[in-house]
Design a protein around this motif. Structure first.
Motif, PDB file in Angstrom:
ATOM      1  N   PRO A 263      81.182  64.812 -11.977  1.00  0.00           N
ATOM      2  CA  PRO A 263      81.617  65.579 -10.741  1.00  0.00           C
ATOM      3  C   PRO A 263      81.815  66.986 -10.677  1.00  0.00           C
ATOM      4  N   PRO A 264      80.970  67.922  -9.818  1.00  0.00           N
ATOM      5  CA  PRO A 264      81.180  69.052  -9.787  1.00  0.00           C
ATOM      6  C   PRO A 264      82.935  69.683  -9.984  1.00  0.00           C
ATOM      7  N   LYS A 265      82.943  70.606 -10.716  1.00  0.00           N
ATOM      8  CA  LYS A 265      83.819  71.476 -10.341  1.00  0.00           C
ATOM      9  C   LYS A 265      84.795  71.242  -9.199  1.00  0.00           C
ATOM     10  N   GLU A 266      84.241  71.781  -8.256  1.00  0.00           N
ATOM     11  CA  GLU A 266      85.084  71.703  -6.609  1.00  0.00           C
ATOM     12  C   GLU A 266      85.617  70.112  -6.654  1.00  0.00           C
ATOM     13  N   ASN A 267      84.723  69.598  -7.234  1.00  0.00           N
ATOM     14  CA  ASN A 267      85.084  67.792  -5.899  1.00  0.00           C
ATOM     15  C   ASN A 267      86.197  67.411  -7.701  1.00  0.00           C
ATOM     16  N   TYR A 268      87.578  67.932  -9.014  1.00  0.00           N
ATOM     17  CA  TYR A 268      87.288  67.515 -10.191  1.00  0.00           C
ATOM     18  C   TYR A 268      88.660  66.875  -9.089  1.00  0.00           C
ATOM     19  N   ILE A 269      89.433  67.671  -8.199  1.00  0.00           N
ATOM     20  CA  ILE A 269      91.018  67.518  -7.819  1.00  0.00           C
ATOM     21  C   ILE A 269      90.668  66.175  -6.338  1.00  0.00           C
ATOM     22  N   GLU A 270      89.798  65.785  -6.181  1.00  0.00           N
ATOM     23  CA  GLU A 270      89.506  65.160  -5.535  1.00  0.00           C
ATOM     24  C   GLU A 270      88.844  63.392  -6.234  1.00  0.00           C
ATOM     25  N   HIS A 271      88.289  63.699  -7.955  1.00  0.00           N
ATOM     26  CA  HIS A 271      88.002  62.752  -7.650  1.00  0.00           C
ATOM     27  C   HIS A 271      89.394  62.122  -9.278  1.00  0.00           C
ATOM     28  N   TYR A 272      90.125  62.736  -9.218  1.00  0.00           N
ATOM     29  CA  TYR A 272      90.924  61.905  -9.676  1.00  0.00           C
ATOM     30  C   TYR A 272      92.382  61.119  -9.251  1.00  0.00           C
ATOM     31  N   TYR A 273      91.728  62.198  -7.616  1.00  0.00           N
ATOM     32  CA  TYR A 273      92.863  61.489  -6.490  1.00  0.00           C
ATOM     33  C   TYR A 273      92.676  60.277  -6.385  1.00  0.00           C
ATOM     34  N   HIS A 274      91.526  59.892  -6.406  1.00  0.00           N
ATOM     35  CA  HIS A 274      90.519  58.526  -6.132  1.00  0.00           C
ATOM     36  C   HIS A 274      90.807  57.892  -7.227  1.00  0.00           C
ATOM     37  N   ILE A 275      91.019  57.993  -8.435  1.00  0.00           N
ATOM     38  CA  ILE A 275      91.408  57.739  -9.480  1.00  0.00           C
ATOM     39  C   ILE A 275      92.818  56.896  -9.878  1.00  0.00           C
ATOM     40  N   ALA A 276      93.940  57.797  -9.220  1.00  0.00           N
ATOM     41  CA  ALA A 276      94.981  57.662  -8.839  1.00  0.00           C
ATOM     42  C   ALA A 276      95.076  56.273  -7.784  1.00  0.00           C
ATOM     43  N   VAL A 277      94.740  56.771  -7.103  1.00  0.00           N
ATOM     44  CA  VAL A 277      95.359  55.681  -6.091  1.00  0.00           C
ATOM     45  C   VAL A 277      94.687  54.240  -6.316  1.00  0.00           C
ATOM     46  N   LEU A 278      93.472  53.754  -6.929  1.00  0.00           N
ATOM     47  CA  LEU A 278      93.158  52.780  -7.314  1.00  0.00           C
ATOM     48  C   LEU A 278      94.375  52.059  -8.496  1.00  0.00           C
ATOM     49  N   TYR A 279      94.792  53.413  -9.865  1.00  0.00           N
ATOM     50  CA  TYR A 279      95.355  52.675 -11.037  1.00  0.00           C
ATOM     51  C   TYR A 279      97.147  52.925 -10.196  1.00  0.00           C
ATOM     52  N   GLU A 280      97.097  53.134  -9.223  1.00  0.00           N
ATOM     53  CA  GLU A 280      99.070  52.979  -8.840  1.00  0.00           C
ATOM     54  C   GLU A 280      98.144  51.477  -8.540  1.00  0.00           C
TER      55      GLU A 280
END
Length: 387
Positions: A263-280
């Motif tokens: 993803p673009p650099k400005e969307n990294y936080i949203e990208h990892y937030y998405h992964i964290a919710v699924l992982y949890e």
């Protein structure tokens, strides 16, 4: 008596016996054939016969390589499993604070206070009981002055009190041994059995709680705003249904959980937030199922006053007594209510709150060397009744 003929010896034995029964053969030939049959029978008994041979003995011999592997490598795998538990629990708690708790805070202040109190109560109990289960000694019998001896350990060459068994991984006898737990890297015995079980209970409650809190966020990140064919809790079925539905309709491209393109650099936080919710949610849902089955199994054993080792011993005794038209009863089964009170160490509602709902280091009842036995009385209309 349990014995099995070797196929070749069985064939020779049968042929000699059949031929020896033929009447038209000379008496000397028949005598030699009968002698050969007796010789084969004696040879079989010398080489293969064992009074104690049974299906369980054969299975134990077949599983001997597995037992050897467990004895040699389980002690080295224990620290790995403990590290895995610590890492996964820490990640779940961190994601809850960073991702889920801010989402809960936006709902209402009373719900936020409830989550803070209830969530931290679960967290404290989980950490406390896990640390006590790992670092508490399960209990070992003294080398001398054992008040009641039922046998002698063949490996320790020391007296064994009732309900004591030898752990090949720890290399010592354990009082009221239940099993060797790799997730604790410790034996579960008389002194830490309660810690182990309450850790399973509170961890199971914690995974359910986290799955419930993160359910809405998971649904948004996994399914979007589209309706689901199955309840969102059964996310694998919905994923399969979604893949089949979209593969049959070229106008609707298939969605991908984690975008393989960076993803673009400005969307990294949203990208990892998405992964964290699924992982949890996926991790907690899987642990809820596996740990729930384990907890139910141990709850059943505790209700019957048994351990994981004693359940097999008692089943064997029941079969032996049944052949004699007798009924075997577990001598340490004091009834459902008393079994739980003895195991958890409470005697009233107040002590239940202090010793079960709150972290407590109170010792178990008894010293693990002497165990009172339940007494039964036979009644014609009701059978054996616990006194």
């Amino acid at each position: 008596m349990c014995h099995t003929f070797h196929p070749v010896l069985l064939y020779i034995y049968c042929m000699c016996g059949v031929v020896a029964m033929v009447t038209w053969l000379p008496r000397r030939v028949r005598r030699k054939l009968r002698g050969g049959s007796d010789w084969v029978s004696t040879l079989y008994y010398t080489l293969f016969y064992n009074y104690f041979t049974s299906l369980y003995v054969a299975l134990e011999v077949m599983l001997e390589p597995l037992f050897w592997f467990v004895e040699k490598f389980a002690k080295y795998l224990g620290p790995v499993f403990v590290t895995l538990v610590v890492v996964m629990t820490t990640s779940v708690v961190t994601i809850f604070y960073v991702c889920l708790l801010p989402h809960v805070y936006t709902t209402s202040l009373p719900w936020t206070i409830f989550h803070l109190i209830f969530g931290h109560w679960l967290l404290v109990n989980i950490v406390f009981h896990y640390l006590m289960g790992v670092f508490s000694q399960p209990g070992t019998p003294p080398p001398q002055n054992v008040p009641e001896i039922v046998s002698v350990c063949k490996k320790c060459i020391s007296p064994k009190p009732p309900r004591t068994h030898h752990c090949t991984i720890c290399g010592k006898c354990i009082l009221k041994m239940d099993h060797h737990c790799p997730w604790l890297n410790n034996c579960v015995g008389h002194n830490n059995h309660r810690y182990f079980f309450l850790f399973c209970v509170y961890m199971w409650m914690g995974t359910i709680y986290v799955s419930w809190v993160g359910h809405d966020l998971f649904r948004q990140h996994f399914y979007g705003d589209e309706p689901t064919a199955f309840p969102p809790l059964f996310y694998p079925l919905n994923a399969i249904h979604d893949a089949i539905y979209r593969s049959n309709d070229p106008a609707k491209p298939m969605s991908i959980i984690i975008n393989p393109n960076p993803p673009p650099k400005e969307n990294y936080i949203e990208h990892y937030y998405h992964i964290a919710v699924l992982y949890e949610f996926i991790l907690c849902s899987g642990v809820t199922l596996a740990l729930g089955l384990l907890m139910l199994w141990h709850a059943r054993l505790i209700s019957k006053g048994e351990t994981s080792i004693e359940v097999h011993i008692n089943n064997t005794q029941r079969k032996k007594y049944k052949k004699k038209n007798l009924v075997y009863r577990n001598p340490y089964d004091y009834g459902l209510k008393k079994n739980w009170m003895v195991f958890l160490g409470f005697h009233s509602c107040r002590t239940f709150i202090c010793k079960v709902l709150l972290p407590s280091t109170h010792p178990p009842e008894g010293d693990g060397l002497i165990w009172s036995r339940a007494s039964y009385k036979f009644k014609q209309d009701k059978g054996l009744q616990l006194l």
